[in-house]
Scaffold this active site. Structure first.
Site, PDB file in Angstrom:
ATOM      1  CE  LYS A  62       2.668 -19.967 -19.512  1.00 10.96           C
ATOM      2  NZ  LYS A  62       3.218 -21.062 -20.314  1.00 10.96           N
ATOM      3  CE  LYS A 101       5.669 -22.647 -26.513  1.00 11.74           C
ATOM      4  NZ  LYS A 101       4.984 -22.884 -27.787  1.00 11.74           N
ATOM      5  CB  SER A 129       5.431 -22.684 -22.301  1.00 12.02           C
ATOM      6  OG  SER A 129       4.995 -23.362 -23.450  1.00 12.02           O
TER       7      SER A 129
END
Ligand code: NDP
Length: 295
Positions: free
Chosen positions: A240, A171, A97
């Site tokens: 993140k 994503k 990701s």
């Protein structure tokens, strides 16, 4: 035609994803090479699934190189270490990701060596990888995707979403939507507990009503109310992802105050609860803010 596939990074996701590739290779007469920073994991994978543990330079023998590392920074590191060994005609499929900007930069660096790049992050967790049902969101040249579509043995659904970096952008937004739902559900349940409502009863009816979501149906009942918080996806990785969504919002000059807020909340939760805790443990911060426990 038999294919040689390689997988870099045998973590919570990479281990079962590479297992699917090895199963596919065994069925089609191909090979699956595996590399992991700590070598013992690659050797254990080879023993369990019939993949082949290799050194990093040996990965360059593959037709398709898959990677699934924590962030784009680790992909940069392995890419740099492999650069001198790569062969023209190889396709690199990054299932990390990652950062949209990194996808464009990495693709440009690889193109100089005749290597094509797709950003192809996944959703569905380790269970989805074991079942071979991951959703894959792909950015890059659609013709390159068609070259490797048959190799995506871990996928249940593959969707081309646009040019380089758009898979990573989708994503990050997807995970941030899940994060919004989980945080909001935690706040709502904390208010109900403070009002004297049993959270099990609240969820039983919310999950038959319009406020339901993946967190109310699955994550909170299975991980929070049980107090188990089993680590399948680290809170630091979700923080993140919400941070990448911030970059997507800023780069697009979009107006998204809720997404910006939730990124800050998950950053705080990762600092407070611990980046290595399960992502569901973010609700421990909501609990502390409200002086209640959801159980
Ligand atoms: P893990 O922490 O379980 O695994 C990380 C992997 O990266 C390990 O193989 C680790 O090697 C390797 N690694 C770490 N640092 C380096 C480095 N500097 N150089 C080379 N290899 C390195 O992470 P996950 O599998 O959970 O996540 C991987 C990616 O997938 C992340 O981007 C995450 O956001 C995403 N993701 C995770 C999901 C989940 O449910 N867990 C679901 C969907 C996406 P070593 O074994 O040596 O530590």
């Amino acid at each position: 035609m038999s294919r040689t596939l390689a997988f870099l990074g045998l973590g919570a996701m990479g281990w079962p994803m590479a297992a699917q590739l090895a199963r596919h290779s065994n069925e089609t007469g191909g090979r699956t090479l595996v590399w992991n920073r700590s070598e013992a994991k690659a050797e254990a994978h080879a023993r369990e699934f019939g993949s082949e543990a290799v050194t990093l330079p040996e990965v360059a023998a593959a037709d398709v190189i898959f990677s699934c590392l924590p962030t784009s920074a680790e992909v940069d590191e392995v890419l740099e270490a492999l650069a001198g060994h790569l062969r023209a005609g190889t396709v690199w499929v990054d299932c990390t990701s990652g950062q949209p900007e990194a996808a464009r930069r990495q693709a440009a660096a690889l193109a100089k060596r005749g290597v094509a790049f797709l950003d192809a992050p996944v959703s569905g967790g380790p269970m989805g990888a074991q079942a071979g049902t991951l959703a894959v969101m792909v950015g890059g040249d659609p013709a390159v995707l068609e070259q490797v579509r048959g190799d995506l043995a871990f996928a249940g659904k593959v969707v081309h979403v646009g040019g380089l970096g758009t898979g990573f952008a989708v994503k990050a937004i997807n995970n941030t939507l899940m994060a919004v739902n989980m945080w909001a559900a935690g706040e709502g349940l904390a208010a109900l507990v403070r009002s004297g409502v049993d959270p099990h009863a609240a969820l039983a009816v919310i999950n038959a009503s319009s406020g339901r979501s993946y967190p109310t149906e699955t994550l909170i009942p299975q991980r929070v109310l049980t107090r188990e918080f089993p680590v399948t996806f680290q809170l630091g990785l979700l923080a993140k992802d919400t941070g990448i969504a911030l970059n997507v919002v800023q780069d697009a000059r979009a107006s998204a105050p809720v997404l910006l807020q939730v990124a800050a909340l998950y950053r705080a939760a990762a600092h407070h609860v611990g980046a290595e805790a399960d992502y569901s443990a973010a609700l421990q911060l909501v609990e502390q803010l409200n002086g209640v426990e959801l159980r």
